[in-house]
Design a protein around this motif. Structure first.
Motif, mmCIF file in Angstrom:
data_model
loop_
_atom_site.group_PDB
_atom_site.id
_atom_site.type_symbol
_atom_site.label_atom_id
_atom_site.label_comp_id
_atom_site.label_asym_id
_atom_site.label_seq_id
_atom_site.Cartn_x
_atom_site.Cartn_y
_atom_site.Cartn_z
ATOM 1 N N THR A 29 -5.478 1.417 -3.333
ATOM 2 C CA THR A 29 -4.293 0.581 -3.186
ATOM 3 C C THR A 29 -4.638 -0.850 -3.572
ATOM 4 O O THR A 29 -5.635 -1.387 -3.118
ATOM 5 C CB THR A 29 -3.763 0.595 -1.738
ATOM 6 N N LEU A 87 3.383 10.051 3.840
ATOM 7 C CA LEU A 87 2.708 8.755 3.700
ATOM 8 C C LEU A 87 3.037 7.836 4.869
ATOM 9 O O LEU A 87 2.171 7.108 5.359
ATOM 10 C CB LEU A 87 3.122 8.080 2.383
ATOM 11 N N CYS A 91 2.817 1.574 -3.410
ATOM 12 C CA CYS A 91 1.945 1.968 -4.532
ATOM 13 C C CYS A 91 1.543 3.432 -4.409
ATOM 14 O O CYS A 91 1.454 4.148 -5.407
ATOM 15 C CB CYS A 91 0.707 1.076 -4.593
ATOM 16 N N ARG A 92 1.304 3.878 -3.200
ATOM 17 C CA ARG A 92 0.960 5.286 -3.007
ATOM 18 C C ARG A 92 2.143 6.191 -3.326
ATOM 19 O O ARG A 92 1.991 7.291 -3.835
ATOM 20 C CB ARG A 92 0.539 5.525 -1.550
ATOM 21 N N ILE A 144 -4.998 10.437 2.204
ATOM 22 C CA ILE A 144 -4.127 9.260 2.056
ATOM 23 C C ILE A 144 -4.940 7.979 2.231
ATOM 24 O O ILE A 144 -4.776 7.006 1.493
ATOM 25 C CB ILE A 144 -2.949 9.333 3.056
ATOM 26 N N ARG A 168 0.847 -1.204 0.000
ATOM 27 C CA ARG A 168 0.000 0.000 0.000
ATOM 28 C C ARG A 168 0.884 1.257 0.000
ATOM 29 O O ARG A 168 0.694 2.170 -0.804
ATOM 30 C CB ARG A 168 -0.876 -0.028 1.261
#
Lengths: 211, 173
Positions: free
Chosen positions: B52, A167, A58-59, B47, A55
């Motif tokens: 995802t 992030l 990928c972000r 976020i 996750r």
């Protein structure tokens, strides 16, 4: 408000995680078993960490195929350095550190290949083109913060190293101590990076004419 | 309650919902603190809302780990590459007679740059294979062999082009 005050605030934002939870005890046993050559234990360690790591990657790189490749690479590096890993410490920050380095290297290479017109920062990362415009007022800024799309759009405009910090802190819920381990810096340096990333985000968000 | 205390209690969590009354009161009165709190909340929300993918990578990682390079496979890879290089090296000049404009086979064989480039190409493949051994696992597409062969083909093309060019301009080196 001065940098020192902000740093102090950031330090108290999130309490460091408890040193020994049930999950950490399980992870310690799995890591020790993997270090003794137990493939199944290593597989279970991957299972525990793959989704958060995927996750995050990928972000950060904004491509799922690249995120998966980098995630695999991260675990392969963990396997290569299995003997050196300390089973008394949480594995996650170490994995995030390797993943962040891999992702930033990937983004750096990609920026050389495909985005030659972007200016390069002193630290080697790309920096966004400055837009010479009047800053938005607080009301306008608050209005922009209401839109998830606008916030995401401005997050993507951030330099990768700033985006990585935000992030990790907001997306992966790392404490400042864990963030410091993930960035391989001291805790105070991690707070400074977080402060700068927030400040940069706020600056980008406040620029008129680009939202 | 001052700004410092409010930020200590609110900003890290990113949520003001569970904050005590005096904190909420301060946020209503102080625009700077309210903005900082809202930035935290917005970042958390944005976020969390990012798409995802989910994937099970355990099998792929363990498979890549098991197919790690070892001395025998590396040596085998280097040997295969050497044989292929030699075969191509023998074959390539013979093909030149079919190429219009190429000066001569002899010129090709005595051309030092050509020899150097073949050696270089072999080293690319060979060292890549060694690199995989050091790296600990086989990279996708059996890295060294494929990259080395691709390098050889590119060099062959370049050599051919230069040879044709030198033939047209009145003689090879």
């Amino acid at each position: 408000m001065g940098l020192a005050t902000i740093q102090m605030h950031l330090g108290q934002w999130k309490a460091p995680s408890a040193p020994s939870t049930a999950g950490q005890r399980v992870e310690r046993k799995l890591l020790e078993a993997a270090q003794n050559g137990d493939d199944a234990a290593f597989g279970r360690l991957i299972e525990r960490h793959q989704q958060p790591l995927l996750r995050y990657l990928c972000r950060l790189v904004r491509r799922s195929d690249v995120g998966q490749d980098l995630c695999q690479e991260t675990f392969l590096r963990a396997w290569r350095h299995l003997e050196k890993l300390d089973s008394n410490r949480s594995l996650a920050p170490w994995l995030y550190r390797v993943a962040t380095n891999l992702a930033l290297n990937y983004l750096e290479r990609r920026s050389w290949r495909f985005l030659p017109l972007l200016r390069r920062g002193r630290d080697g990362g790309t920096v966004e083109m400055e837009i010479l415009s009047e800053a938005a007022g607080a009301d306008e800024l608050m209005a922009r913060l209401q839109s998830i799309e606008t916030v995401q759009e401005h997050l993507e405009k951030l330099a990768p190293h700033h985006r990585a910090v935000l992030l990790l802190y907001y997306g992966e819920d790392l404490s400042c101590r864990e963030l410091a381990r993930a960035l391989d810096v001291t805790e105070s340096a991690a707070k400074v990076r977080l402060f700068r990333a927030r400040k940069r985000f706020k600056t980008l968000l406040s620029q008129r004419g680009d939202s | 309650m001052n700004c410092q205390e409010v930020r200590e209690r609110v900003l890290g969590s990113g949520s003001t919902e569970a904050a005590p009354f005096e904190v909420k009161q301060h946020l209503r009165e102080c625009r700077d603190c309210a903005l900082e709190a809202q930035i935290s909340e917005a970042l958390l929300g944005a976020i969390a809302a990012m798409e995802t993918p989910r994937a099970d990578l355990v099998g792929a990682i363990l498979a890549r780990r098991r197919s790690r390079a070892s001395w025998p496979t590396t040596l085998l890879q280097m040997a295969v590459f050497l044989v292929l290089t030699l075969c191509l090296g023998q074959l390539f000049p013979k093909l030149l007679v079919w190429v219009p404009g190429a000066s001569s086979v002899d010129a090709f064989l005595t051309w030092p740059i050509e020899k150097a480039s073949w050696v270089l190409a072999w080293f690319v493949g060979g060292f890549d294979a060694l690199g995989e051994l050091v790296h600990g696992y086989v990279k996708p597409l059996q890295g060294g062999l494929f990259r080395g062969l691709a390098g050889l083909l590119i060099l062959a093309g370049l050599n051919l082009g230069m040879l044709v060019h030198s033939g047209k301009s009145g003689g090879a080196a």
